[in-house]
Design an enzyme around this catalytic site. Structure first.
Site, PDB file in Angstrom:
ATOM      1  N   GLU A  18       0.800  -1.223   0.000  1.00  0.00           N
ATOM      2  CA  GLU A  18       0.000   0.000   0.000  1.00  0.00           C
ATOM      3  C   GLU A  18       0.834   1.276   0.000  1.00  0.00           C
ATOM      4  O   GLU A  18       0.518   2.233  -0.676  1.00  0.00           O
ATOM      5  CB  GLU A  18      -0.944   0.053   1.215  1.00  0.00           C
ATOM      6  CG  GLU A  18      -2.011  -0.994   1.226  1.00  0.00           C
ATOM      7  CD  GLU A  18      -1.654  -2.110   2.175  1.00  0.00           C
ATOM      8  OE1 GLU A  18      -0.477  -2.519   2.168  1.00  0.00           O
ATOM      9  OE2 GLU A  18      -2.532  -2.586   2.911  1.00  0.00           O
ATOM     10  N   ASP A 105      -2.283  -5.311   3.378  1.00  0.00           N
ATOM     11  CA  ASP A 105      -2.503  -5.754   4.755  1.00  0.00           C
ATOM     12  C   ASP A 105      -3.497  -6.914   4.826  1.00  0.00           C
ATOM     13  O   ASP A 105      -4.408  -7.040   3.992  1.00  0.00           O
ATOM     14  CB  ASP A 105      -3.014  -4.594   5.612  1.00  0.00           C
ATOM     15  CG  ASP A 105      -1.942  -3.541   5.834  1.00  0.00           C
ATOM     16  OD1 ASP A 105      -0.751  -3.896   5.763  1.00  0.00           O
ATOM     17  OD2 ASP A 105      -2.298  -2.376   6.069  1.00  0.00           O
ATOM     18  N   ASP A 107      -6.245  -7.756   6.335  1.00  0.00           N
ATOM     19  CA  ASP A 107      -7.555  -7.533   6.940  1.00  0.00           C
ATOM     20  C   ASP A 107      -8.538  -7.291   5.802  1.00  0.00           C
ATOM     21  O   ASP A 107      -8.181  -7.397   4.634  1.00  0.00           O
ATOM     22  CB  ASP A 107      -7.529  -6.361   7.934  1.00  0.00           C
ATOM     23  CG  ASP A 107      -7.047  -5.056   7.311  1.00  0.00           C
ATOM     24  OD1 ASP A 107      -6.942  -4.979   6.070  1.00  0.00           O
ATOM     25  OD2 ASP A 107      -6.762  -4.112   8.058  1.00  0.00           O
ATOM     26  N   GLU A 109      -9.980  -4.655   4.562  1.00  0.00           N
ATOM     27  CA  GLU A 109      -9.680  -3.563   3.646  1.00  0.00           C
ATOM     28  C   GLU A 109      -8.454  -3.886   2.796  1.00  0.00           C
ATOM     29  O   GLU A 109      -8.421  -3.598   1.603  1.00  0.00           O
ATOM     30  CB  GLU A 109      -9.460  -2.265   4.422  1.00  0.00           C
ATOM     31  CG  GLU A 109      -9.451  -1.045   3.533  1.00  0.00           C
ATOM     32  CD  GLU A 109      -9.555   0.250   4.305  1.00  0.00           C
ATOM     33  OE1 GLU A 109      -9.648   1.295   3.661  1.00  0.00           O
ATOM     34  OE2 GLU A 109      -9.547   0.206   5.553  1.00  0.00           O
ATOM     35  N   TYR A 335       1.574  -5.645  13.116  1.00  0.00           N
ATOM     36  CA  TYR A 335       0.448  -4.915  12.529  1.00  0.00           C
ATOM     37  C   TYR A 335      -0.429  -4.294  13.609  1.00  0.00           C
ATOM     38  O   TYR A 335      -0.763  -4.941  14.603  1.00  0.00           O
ATOM     39  CB  TYR A 335      -0.378  -5.860  11.661  1.00  0.00           C
ATOM     40  CG  TYR A 335      -1.392  -5.161  10.801  1.00  0.00           C
ATOM     41  CD1 TYR A 335      -1.010  -4.142   9.928  1.00  0.00           C
ATOM     42  CD2 TYR A 335      -2.730  -5.519  10.847  1.00  0.00           C
ATOM     43  CE1 TYR A 335      -1.937  -3.511   9.126  1.00  0.00           C
ATOM     44  CE2 TYR A 335      -3.674  -4.897  10.039  1.00  0.00           C
ATOM     45  CZ  TYR A 335      -3.260  -3.885   9.184  1.00  0.00           C
ATOM     46  OH  TYR A 335      -4.188  -3.247   8.388  1.00  0.00           O
ATOM     47  N   ARG A 337      -3.538  -2.905  13.448  1.00  0.00           N
ATOM     48  CA  ARG A 337      -5.000  -3.010  13.433  1.00  0.00           C
ATOM     49  C   ARG A 337      -5.370  -4.447  13.751  1.00  0.00           C
ATOM     50  O   ARG A 337      -5.374  -5.301  12.866  1.00  0.00           O
ATOM     51  CB  ARG A 337      -5.570  -2.585  12.073  1.00  0.00           C
ATOM     52  CG  ARG A 337      -5.369  -1.106  11.774  1.00  0.00           C
ATOM     53  CD  ARG A 337      -6.083  -0.695  10.490  1.00  0.00           C
ATOM     54  NE  ARG A 337      -5.826   0.702  10.197  1.00  0.00           N
ATOM     55  CZ  ARG A 337      -4.838   1.149   9.422  1.00  0.00           C
ATOM     56  NH1 ARG A 337      -4.020   0.275   8.852  1.00  0.00           N
ATOM     57  NH2 ARG A 337      -4.665   2.438   9.201  1.00  0.00           N
ATOM     58  N   HIS A 382      -4.422 -11.827  13.450  1.00  0.00           N
ATOM     59  CA  HIS A 382      -3.092 -11.395  13.820  1.00  0.00           C
ATOM     60  C   HIS A 382      -2.804 -11.653  15.289  1.00  0.00           C
ATOM     61  O   HIS A 382      -3.654 -12.088  16.045  1.00  0.00           O
ATOM     62  CB  HIS A 382      -2.919  -9.893  13.551  1.00  0.00           C
ATOM     63  CG  HIS A 382      -3.351  -9.485  12.190  1.00  0.00           C
ATOM     64  ND1 HIS A 382      -4.161  -8.400  11.958  1.00  0.00           N
ATOM     65  CD2 HIS A 382      -3.100 -10.017  10.979  1.00  0.00           C
ATOM     66  CE1 HIS A 382      -4.375  -8.275  10.674  1.00  0.00           C
ATOM     67  NE2 HIS A 382      -3.755  -9.239  10.050  1.00  0.00           N
TER      68      HIS A 382
END
Length: 957
Positions: A18, A105, A107, A109, A335, A337, A382
């Site tokens: 990203e 990532d 997740d 999103e 990570y 989040r 995670h």
């Protein structure tokens, strides 16, 4: 095909992440044979306005939504205008690649970004989904060697959230524009968060304080004390004649006792009792000792990190996540989040080794501590947030500084402490009694209580102590030693003091406590909380008073409208159920399209058997919403507060007064409102203009003092009598309003800085009305030169060429020759002499440079010489603290430099730029090694912005 196979081993591999920072770190670990490039966040999204809607869909009734609600809620995606160059670069790199690794990532999103990359790039080479939760050499290489398939269920779940939030925001927000004010927004979680803050303020407004008294005693043993055995202890009166003395928790919000079985001690009784006990004999009636044990706190997850960073470091949630993002991308933490508190075996081993090294083997528990608790519907697989790597670097070993050092240290301490032994000790309660002698006492047999705590082994408290949202709360490592006494020991009352208390209204939410409340109610996702708090601050729904979130009167109007007409949408249980439904979609337990259909259109067959209601019907008929009623709040004594287009004001009859923007709603009492109404406005008549015959008045407006003329009221045009339709305004009133709107406008002019409202004269006002003044025409070009007063001071204007004047008086005196002489000089490009700072705040912890508050063209701002940050609405030069100044600078640095915009030519319209749009199929096939073909169309695209390296939260609307 495995990335380690013979055919791929010698080829070129393209890895897409990203952010550029993440790409730079990973590139260093992969070495030759790999090209690592950033997508710079999302590359496409739903259209952001009508200009971005593809031409083939323009004119469709659903086009403004960017979602075809009539065709299974198929979304229309367009490539962001500012991402076209990056997409072209990625396509070019892909042409030379033999394999593609999507390393966004892990997740929802991140999975969605990976899917969008597949849809846009359409790779013809093998595609791998590369996932990791820390950026270390071993983790990255392991991710390359063990890729997986794209998780289509995560993609579907994220897309459903995005569609849901678009429908909610784009359907409900226009209602706010029509009934409350422009540029407002509603959102699935945003509006509920605003309601929480407003409800807390309502509780504060309705709160009635109660007063109560007790007695504080200092009791001595008669021995010489030492640190391990003090000679005195403090104890508070808890009962009289066996009846418990009331404390704050015994009173309700109405100021009355909740329990009739307790005794409310008044001041007179407390003072009489104190005097009577002066001569009484006190003794120890009971001593109760209990073992004390406190276990370590679990490692950080997203929300607990935000809360603790707020308590200990004073960081807002947004700032915390920005710093954590940098730490993650640069390989310092895992990570950030995550909903999990679990540590991997590697992390547990590293933490235990560091405990043994730094504190000794006696602080390491016999078995590793396991934290398995997760929040409901946790989406991430995670670990908890922890230092990265197989062995932890101490904060001193990282080379970090400033904000990044402090946040890393917090994470490191919490992680290490989580693998340490319990803190143990003893808690002690001593009950002290005496009998008072005398008449007219509220009771005779008085009993006092003292509480203490001794920690015999600090365990994890040696490394870390959790903070508290309550400033008066006692932290876990605080000891209170009491004298060594036994039952029956005589004591002396060295001091007895009657003390009065008053109950306090419930505390306002802080960022930390609001996030905790949202999580406890299971509303929203932890990864979006920081952006939600930021949104309600940026939209003007809340402002900060210290660390407290205070709702504005605008928030009261918005929440009142939503509660009255969209009650389900801001219902806490409904919002939590929606979160459950979205997680069921992610797990494949329910389908997204039928669920979206129920939410948007409702279920006619079972209208009352599902919590989903039918958004479309709610926003279709708005006739029942009275805008004036929504924006009006009774204060009392005939005074009403109204939320107007230019801010809140109070009104009583013909009296009206502005309410300061920073006045907390719970402080707007009748007395305060009357004070505002009775405050001299300074408005006064200056006299009659001898030419027009109109009265000239001086007024104090929201944007400063000004002069204006009073025009005679225009006569309403004669219209035939007619009965207005239901809900329509009377014809006479409408015609009168139209006549005023289309008629002449009064002349108005702001006062010069050198003028004062109480000294301005009629002559001054008439001179101000002459501005802008025509100075003359340029003798060569014939262009008119005018003298004008602007927001940055007085200036001359000739076509598009402006030149500053030195004083405001020159606006009336400058001649054509003087103006030509000014224009004959080269246009000054340099800056004016620097103004002295308004306030010095100290040294910035990040840049190490002096931070000052200065006065700029847009108002006061803080600067360290490199970064400038404008003060927010709730900041002031007088009250801003060094910490707040550093926070504003940190926020500005995180946003990066402002992007320059180009002005559009007025004479000739440039052809609209084209945007690539894809209307996804209702049912997407599972992700394969190569991307599925998509349907693309071209359309005009407006500018869209995306933060490099930062993913936008789903709840934007």
């Amino acid at each position: 095909m495995s990335p380690s196979s013979e055919t791929a081993r010698d080829g070129l591999r393209l890895v897409i992440v990203e952010s550029p920072a993440k790409a730079k770190t990973i590139k260093g670990y992969l070495g030759p044979g790999y090209v690592v490039e950033a997508s710079v966040g999302h590359i496409r999204d739903l259209p952001n306005g009508a200009a971005e809607v593809p031409a083939e869909y323009a004119g469709k009734p659903w086009a403004r939504l960017g979602v075809d609600v009539d065709a299974d809620f198929e979304p229309i995606y367009v490539v962001n205008a500012d991402k076209k160059a990056q997409v072209a670069k990625l396509k070019k790199l892909l042409k030379d690649a033999d394999e593609l690794f999507l390393a966004t990532d892990e997740d929802r999103e991140g999975e969605a970004i990976a899917w969008h990359l597949l849809e846009v790039l359409k790779p013809k080479v093998p595609v791998h989904r590369m996932v990791f939760h820390e950026i270390t050499k071993d983790a990255i290489r392991n991710a390359v060697n063990n890729p997986r398939e794209l998780n289509q269920r995560l993609v579907d779940a994220q897309e459903t959230r995005r569609i849901l939030d678009r429908l909610y925001g784009y359907e409900v927000s226009p209602v706010l524009w029509k009934k409350v004010g422009p540029r407002l927004s509603a959102g699935r979680v945003q509006s509920v968060a605003t309601r929480l803050v407003v409800e807390r303020e309502r509780e504060r407004r309705a709160f009635t304080s109660a007063s109560y008294w007790d007695v504080l005693g200092v009791f001595g043993t008669g021995r010489v004390g030492d640190p391990s055995d003090p000679s005195t202890m403090n104890a508070r009166l808890v009962s009289l004649d066996g009846k418990r003395v009331a404390s704050g928790r015994d009173f309700g919000s109405d100021g009355r006792l909740k329990n009739a079985g307790v005794l409310q001690l008044e001041e007179a009784g407390a003072r009489a009792l104190t005097a009577a006990l002066e001569s009484a004999s006190f003794s120890v009636r009971a001593v109760e000792r209990k073992p004390y044990r406190r276990s370590p706190y679990a490692p950080f997850r997203t929300t607990t990190l935000q809360q603790e960073a707020s308590r200990k470091l004073g960081y807002g949630a947004k700032r915390t996540m920005q710093i954590a993002q940098k730490l993650y991308e640069n390989g310092f933490i895992t990570y950030m989040r995550t909903d999990s508190t679990t540590l991997s075996e590697t992390a547990v081993t590293a933490a235990r080794a560091q405990v043994r090294e730094l504190y000794g083997a006696e602080y390491v528990p016999d078995a590793p501590r396991v934290y398995t608790g997760k929040v409901k519907n946790a989406q991430e697989a995670h670990e908890a947030i922890r230092p990265s790597g197989e062995s932890f670097r101490t904060p001193a070993e990282t080379g970090l500084a400033g904000d990044e050092f402090r946040l890393y240290e917090l994470i490191w301490m919490r992680t290490v402490a989580s693998q340490m032994k319990d803190a143990v000790g003893q808690s002690v309660t001593v009950r002290i009694g005496a009998t008072a002698q005398g008449a007219d006492l509220p009771g005779r047999d008085a009993e006092f209580t003292a509480s203490g705590k001794i920690i015999t082994f600090h365990g994890f408290l040696k490394a870390y102590v959790e903070g508290s949202d309550d400033p008066d709360a006692e932290l876990d490592d605080r000891e209170r030693r009491l004298p060594m006494v036994t039952e029956g020991d005589a004591l002396t009352a060295d001091q007895l003091t009657p003390e009065g208390h008053a109950t306090k209204p419930p505390a306002r939410y802080t960022e930390a406590s609001l996030i905790k409340e949202l999580e406890d109610r299971e509303i929203g996702r932890p990864s979006t909380f920081a952006s939600i708090v930021g949104t309600i601050l940026d939209r003007g729904y809340t402002f900060k008073k210290g660390t407290a979130l205070v709702p504005s009167f605008l928030a009261f109007a918005v929440v009142g409208l939503l509660e009255g007409h969209f009650a389900t949408l801001v219902d806490y249980d409904f919002t939590a159920k929606m979160e459950d439904d979205l997680d069921r979609i992610a797990r494949g337990e329910t389908e997204s399209v039928p669920w979206l259909r129920k939410f948007y259109f409702g279920d006619e067959a079972q209208p009352n058997e599902d919590h989903l209601g039918g958004l479309k019907a709610l926003v279709t008929d708005l006739s029942a919403i009275d805008a004036r009623e929504v924006n009006s709040f009774p204060v009392g004594e005939g005074i009403v507060l109204r939320v107007g287009r230019y801010g809140p004001y109070v009104e009583r009859g013909d009296q009206r007064a502005d309410v300061p923007d920073d006045l907390p709603p719970d402080e707007l009492t009748v007395a305060k409102a009357e004070e505002l109404l009775d405050k001299p406005s300074g408005d006064h008549e200056l006299g009659v203009d001898p030419i027009s015959g109109h009265m000239i008045v001086a007024k104090d407006g929201r944007y400063g003092p000004y002069v204006t003329e009073v025009l005679p009221e225009p006569p309403a045009p004669a219209t035939p009598a007619a009965t207005p339709a239901d809900g329509a305004k009377p014809a006479k009133k409408t015609a009168k309003k139209a006549a005023a709107k289309n008629g002449p406008k009064p002349r108005t002019a702001s006062l010069f800085k050198s003028m004062a409202l109480d000294t301005v004269t009629l002559e001054d006002a008439l001179k101000l009305f002459t501005l802008p003044r025509v100075v003359g025409k340029h003798p060569e070009t014939g262009t008119e030169i005018t003298a004008q007063n602007g927001r940055y001071g007085p200036y001359l204007k000739m076509d598009t060429d402006s030149r500053s004047l030195e004083t405001e008086d020159q606006l009336f005196t400058v001649t054509l020759d003087e103006a030509l002489a000014i224009y004959a000089q080269p246009k000054a490009r340099g800056r004016a002499a620097a103004k002295p700072p308004l306030k010095e705040l100290g040294t910035d912890p990040v840049s190490g440079k002096a931070v000052t508050v200065k006065d700029g063209r847009f108002g006061p701002y803080v600067t360290d010489g490199e970064t400038n940050a404008t003060l927010r609405a709730d900041d002031s030069v007088e009250t801003i603290t060094p910490e707040r100044g550093y926070e504003l600078l940190a926020d500005k640095r995180a946003k990066g430099p402002a992007k320059k915009t180009t002005k559009k030519a007025a004479a000739k319209k440039a052809p609209a730029k084209k945007a690539t749009a894809t209307k996804t199929a209702a049912k997407k096939t599972a992700a394969k090694k190569t991307a599925a073909d998509g349907k693309t169309t071209k359309a005009a695209a407006a500018k869209a912005t995306a933060n490099a390296g930062a993913k936008s939260a789903t709840d934007k609307a």
